[in-house]
Design a protein around this motif. Structure first.
Motif, PDB file in Angstrom:
ATOM      1  N   LYS A 148      -5.226  -0.953  -5.441  1.00 15.90           N
ATOM      2  CA  LYS A 148      -5.793  -0.812  -4.102  1.00 15.90           C
ATOM      3  C   LYS A 148      -6.884  -1.852  -3.853  1.00 15.90           C
ATOM      4  N   PHE A 180       0.836  -1.213   0.000  1.00 18.69           N
ATOM      5  CA  PHE A 180       0.000   0.000   0.000  1.00 18.69           C
ATOM      6  C   PHE A 180       0.865   1.254   0.000  1.00 18.69           C
ATOM      7  N   TYR A 183      -3.835   2.842  -9.901  1.00 18.97           N
ATOM      8  CA  TYR A 183      -3.897   2.984  -8.439  1.00 18.97           C
ATOM      9  C   TYR A 183      -5.145   2.318  -7.851  1.00 18.97           C
TER      10      TYR A 183
END
Length: 302
Positions: free
Chosen positions: A244, A230, A240
């Motif tokens: 995530k 992370f 991104y």
């Protein structure tokens, strides 16, 4: 006067309890211990020859004695009327600053009559020990051959080659060497044998507790890897959001595993482990994510 860190100063000043100090190599352990000793003998009035200071090597013992001597000489030089330092310096030759082996040997020599042994006993060196060990082991193995013990003969067949039974003797010596390093060798052997007792279920074996501990340790490490992944993400990375989402899914997998480990339900853990499924890492044509190397390495790891 050295400038001590807070943990070092605590190690120097601590009193009236057992103290365990965990310190890495080169962190100043010897200097701290010397200062602690100096404080005890010059400020607290403890005679230096009433202290027991043990080390693992003769070199370390010599270094410790020299540093204490140098420090006392420095105090005497700077404060010539310091009778306490002078007295402690005179007692230093009789101080027990030695290796653990040396202390134990001296303790036995001083109390040989209580132990019902000869005063002029010798310490067996490694070469002598190995000769005695081989002689005794040969005698025991030959006695088992003579007895024709079925279990022993099965053991010989299992461990030995067609040419000789050297591997049998080697295995016995390796086991003896390992168990001798345990605090309670017989207890350790009994527990080890439980693993091979068909009457004891694996779920009831002491090994299961160890497996739970190891599994918990691995899961904790995985969470560190996921956190590291992370932290490697860039918000301006076009992937991104996908990275995530993937990492959150990975964490959810291991949170489920962690919950099942805490229940210590063997079957539930196996079921959850078999149910783990990892999504494919996101990608984009002709685009290389700046986080890819870190995330990929961490995912491969867990």
């Amino acid at each position: 006067m050295p400038k001590w860190t807070v943990p070092q100063q605590n190690a120097i000043d601590a009193k009236n309890s057992n103290i365990l100090v965990n310190a890495a190599a080169g962190s100043g352990k010897t200097a701290v211990l010397v200062h602690r000793v100096i404080k005890m003998i010059t400020e607290d009035g403890v005679p230096v020859d009433k202290l027991l200071i043990v080390t693992f090597t003769n070199a370390a013992a010599s270094e410790m004695r020299k540093r204490i001597s140098d420090k006392l000489r420095e105090i005497i030089k700077n404060t010539q009327n310091n009778t306490v330092a002078k007295k402690q310096y005179s007692l230093l030759p009789g101080a027990k600053i030695c290796t653990i082996d040396s202390f134990c040997i001296n303790l036995v020599r001083e109390n040989f009559y209580k132990l019902d042994i000869q005063q002029d006993f010798n310490i067996m060196d490694d070469s002598e020990r190995m000769l005695v060990e081989d002689s005794v082991l040969d005698e025991i193995i030959n006695s088992y051959y003579d007895s024709g013990d079925k279990t022993f003969l099965e053991l010989v067949e299992l461990l030995s080659s067609a040419k000789n039974d050297d591997d049998l003797a080697l295995t016995v010596k390796q086991i003896n060497s390992f168990t001798s390093s345990q605090a309670f060798p017989d207890l350790w052997l009994d527990k080890a044998c439980e693993l091979y007792n068909p009457e004891i279920k694996l779920s009831e074996s002491f090994a299961v507790e160890r497996i739970f501990e190891e599994t918990q340790s691995y899961i904790d490490f995985v969470f560190e890897l996921i956190d590291n992944s992370f932290n490697s993400l860039y918000e301006d990375d076009v992937l991104y959001d996908k990275y995530k989402k993937m990492l959150l899914s990975d964490r959810e997998n291991f949170e489920t595993l962690k919950a099942s480990v805490s229940t210590k339900d063997w079957n539930k853990i196996i079921q959850n482990i078999n149910g783990v499924s990892f999504s494919r890492a996101p990608s984009k044509r002709d685009y290389e994510s700046p986080s890819k190397a870190v995330v990929t390495a961490n995912r491969d790891n867990y």
